[in-house]
Design a protein around this motif. Structure first.
Motif, PDB file in Angstrom:
ATOM      1  N   ASN A   2       0.846  -1.186   0.000  1.00  0.00           N
ATOM      2  CA  ASN A   2       0.000   0.000   0.000  1.00  0.00           C
ATOM      3  C   ASN A   2       0.887   1.244   0.000  1.00  0.00           C
ATOM      4  O   ASN A   2       1.719   1.423   0.889  1.00  0.00           O
ATOM      5  CB  ASN A   2      -0.910  -0.011   1.236  1.00  0.00           C
ATOM      6  CG  ASN A   2      -1.899   1.128   1.241  1.00  0.00           C
ATOM      7  OD1 ASN A   2      -1.522   2.297   1.150  1.00  0.00           O
ATOM      8  ND2 ASN A   2      -3.178   0.794   1.396  1.00  0.00           N
ATOM      9  N   ALA A   3       0.736   2.100  -1.026  1.00  0.00           N
ATOM     10  CA  ALA A   3       1.614   3.261  -1.159  1.00  0.00           C
ATOM     11  C   ALA A   3       1.485   4.215   0.020  1.00  0.00           C
ATOM     12  O   ALA A   3       2.485   4.783   0.485  1.00  0.00           O
ATOM     13  CB  ALA A   3       1.302   3.994  -2.468  1.00  0.00           C
ATOM     14  N   THR A  60      -5.680  -7.164   6.120  1.00  0.00           N
ATOM     15  CA  THR A  60      -6.422  -5.963   6.547  1.00  0.00           C
ATOM     16  C   THR A  60      -7.864  -6.288   6.899  1.00  0.00           C
ATOM     17  O   THR A  60      -8.505  -5.524   7.631  1.00  0.00           O
ATOM     18  CB  THR A  60      -6.417  -4.908   5.420  1.00  0.00           C
ATOM     19  OG1 THR A  60      -7.098  -5.419   4.275  1.00  0.00           O
ATOM     20  CG2 THR A  60      -4.987  -4.533   5.046  1.00  0.00           C
ATOM     21  N   GLY A  61      -8.386  -7.379   6.368  1.00  0.00           N
ATOM     22  CA  GLY A  61      -9.780  -7.706   6.633  1.00  0.00           C
ATOM     23  C   GLY A  61     -10.755  -6.778   5.939  1.00  0.00           C
ATOM     24  O   GLY A  61     -11.952  -6.765   6.270  1.00  0.00           O
ATOM     25  N   ALA A  62     -10.277  -5.983   4.997  1.00  0.00           N
ATOM     26  CA  ALA A  62     -11.132  -5.014   4.304  1.00  0.00           C
ATOM     27  C   ALA A  62     -11.846  -5.681   3.143  1.00  0.00           C
ATOM     28  O   ALA A  62     -11.219  -6.037   2.155  1.00  0.00           O
ATOM     29  CB  ALA A  62     -10.308  -3.830   3.829  1.00  0.00           C
ATOM     30  N   LEU A  82      -6.354   4.329   3.297  1.00  0.00           N
ATOM     31  CA  LEU A  82      -5.944   3.466   4.400  1.00  0.00           C
ATOM     32  C   LEU A  82      -6.942   2.326   4.566  1.00  0.00           C
ATOM     33  O   LEU A  82      -8.149   2.521   4.432  1.00  0.00           O
ATOM     34  CB  LEU A  82      -5.862   4.272   5.698  1.00  0.00           C
ATOM     35  CG  LEU A  82      -4.728   5.299   5.738  1.00  0.00           C
ATOM     36  CD1 LEU A  82      -4.913   6.238   6.932  1.00  0.00           C
ATOM     37  CD2 LEU A  82      -3.380   4.598   5.824  1.00  0.00           C
ATOM     38  N   PRO A  83      -6.475   1.136   4.904  1.00  0.00           N
ATOM     39  CA  PRO A  83      -7.374  -0.011   5.061  1.00  0.00           C
ATOM     40  C   PRO A  83      -8.046  -0.025   6.430  1.00  0.00           C
ATOM     41  O   PRO A  83      -7.525   0.496   7.417  1.00  0.00           O
ATOM     42  CB  PRO A  83      -6.430  -1.206   4.904  1.00  0.00           C
ATOM     43  CG  PRO A  83      -5.122  -0.700   5.443  1.00  0.00           C
ATOM     44  CD  PRO A  83      -5.056   0.755   5.046  1.00  0.00           C
ATOM     45  N   HIS A 115      -3.416   2.653  13.685  1.00  0.00           N
ATOM     46  CA  HIS A 115      -2.629   3.355  12.659  1.00  0.00           C
ATOM     47  C   HIS A 115      -2.804   2.694  11.276  1.00  0.00           C
ATOM     48  O   HIS A 115      -3.502   3.194  10.409  1.00  0.00           O
ATOM     49  CB  HIS A 115      -1.154   3.412  13.072  1.00  0.00           C
ATOM     50  CG  HIS A 115      -0.966   3.995  14.429  1.00  0.00           C
ATOM     51  ND1 HIS A 115      -1.345   5.274  14.766  1.00  0.00           N
ATOM     52  CD2 HIS A 115      -0.462   3.450  15.599  1.00  0.00           C
ATOM     53  CE1 HIS A 115      -1.063   5.531  16.024  1.00  0.00           C
ATOM     54  NE2 HIS A 115      -0.520   4.429  16.568  1.00  0.00           N
ATOM     55  N   TYR A 116      -2.143   1.592  11.052  1.00  0.00           N
ATOM     56  CA  TYR A 116      -2.228   0.919   9.747  1.00  0.00           C
ATOM     57  C   TYR A 116      -1.788  -0.533   9.893  1.00  0.00           C
ATOM     58  O   TYR A 116      -1.218  -0.915  10.851  1.00  0.00           O
ATOM     59  CB  TYR A 116      -1.366   1.609   8.654  1.00  0.00           C
ATOM     60  CG  TYR A 116       0.006   2.034   9.118  1.00  0.00           C
ATOM     61  CD1 TYR A 116       1.052   1.131   9.191  1.00  0.00           C
ATOM     62  CD2 TYR A 116       0.250   3.356   9.475  1.00  0.00           C
ATOM     63  CE1 TYR A 116       2.307   1.532   9.597  1.00  0.00           C
ATOM     64  CE2 TYR A 116       1.513   3.764   9.884  1.00  0.00           C
ATOM     65  CZ  TYR A 116       2.544   2.843   9.946  1.00  0.00           C
ATOM     66  OH  TYR A 116       3.793   3.250  10.364  1.00  0.00           O
TER      67      TYR A 116
END
Length: 315
Positions: free
Chosen positions: A173-174, A197-199, A222-223, A314-315
């Motif tokens: 992810n950029a 990420t579970g997204a 962001l995920p 955060h991420y």
């Protein structure tokens, strides 16, 4: 009438007897020449009883005499000599012309009056670039290295190299990659930026704080997990998937997690919001939904002390 018919028959037999005598006289070609001679004289041929067409046929098929054969051979030989002489004369003429052009002293090209020539001179000034005729052995001017050790750098001075500008992560992810570079000195050991990420799309009820947090983070690149549960379980659910979760606000886009009753959060469900700004004094500004009504987007500011009591994804 009877006597006249008898005389005509005798004349006819006489004519054919003369022709037969000429062919069978035993004199061969001399007899044939006599026939040709007779043919050339129309009156004589008529006297001998030979039709002109018959005489022409005799001339066509009769063999030539040895004298005529010799004459024809001599004529062919003379023609051969004439052709050979003509060919030799043409060849000699061509060779003579080529030699004449080769030995001539005259310049046959057309001079260009506008053309000038310039003499090229060797540069003797040592300060100018030149190509010397003397050559120096390359081994005398090339330094040899006795070992394979050496240094390298991206600038004239290794001290001028800013390592913070170097991307040292492999995040797919950029946005996460850029944030991870900023957090290089504080990111937890063993953190995997490419964790699950579970997204899988926004599955939260429309207008709720969880629904808004997912949407706002997606806008920022962001995920966010699609099944983190109620707001009160978001921190633990995210941490279980590999997200970096702690008690320090770090970036715009971090999820702020309020436990039940904390800063006015619901007593059972808790609350989540998204950081929009981190001020120099440590205070944070957030955007959120369903604080002032379902689906209503609003904002609040929390001091540094208040923020220190909250959790952040955060991420």
């Amino acid at each position: 009438m009877k006597h006249a018919s008898h005389k005509a028959a005798k004349v006819t037999r006489q004519k054919f007897s003369l022709a037969k005598a000429l062919f069978s006289s035993g004199k061969g070609t001399h007899s044939i020449r006599s026939v040709r001679a007779v043919q050339s004289a129309g009156d004589d041929a008529a006297v001998l009883g030979l039709d002109p067409a018959v005489a022409a046929k005799i001339n066509e098929i009769a063999p030539q005499t040895r004298r005529s054969i010799r004459q024809a051979a001599r004529a062919a030989e003379r023609r051969s000599h004439i052709l050979a002489s003509a060919s030799l004369a043409a060849l000699v003429g061509t060779a003579a012309g080529a030699m004449a052009f080769a030995n001539t002293d005259e310049d046959l090209t057309v001079a260009d009056s506008a053309t000038t020539t310039t003499q090229i001179k060797r540069v003797s000034d040592l300060s100018a670039a030149s190509r010397s005729e003397a050559r120096t052995d390359l081994t005398s001017s090339v330094a040899t290295q006795s070992d394979v050790e050496g240094d390298w750098g991206l600038s004239n001075s290794d001290g001028a190299l800013d390592t913070k500008l170097m991307n040292r992560n492999a995040a797919k992810n950029a946005v996460v990659s850029a944030l991870l570079d900023q957090d290089a000195d504080v990111v937890p050991d063993g953190f995997n930026p490419n964790h699950d990420t579970g997204a899988n799309g926004n599955t939260y009820p429309w207008g709720q704080c969880t629904w808004y947090a997912y949407e706002r983070r997606a806008q920022m690149g962001l995920p966010t997990g699609s099944r983190f549960g109620n707001a009160t379980t978001w921190a633990s659910s995210a941490s279980a998937l590999g997200y970096w979760v702690d008690g320090t606000p770090r970036h715009v886009g971090d999820v702020v997690v309020f436990q039940p009753g904390q800063e006015g959060a619901a007593a059972y469900y808790g609350h989540v919001a998204v950081i929009e700004k981190i001020n120099a004094d440590g205070s944070i500004e957030v955007s959120e939904s369903n604080v002032k009504g379902l689906g209503v987007i609003s904002s609040r500011t929390f001091s540094a002390d208040q923020a220190s009591k909250l959790q952040f994804i955060h991420y």
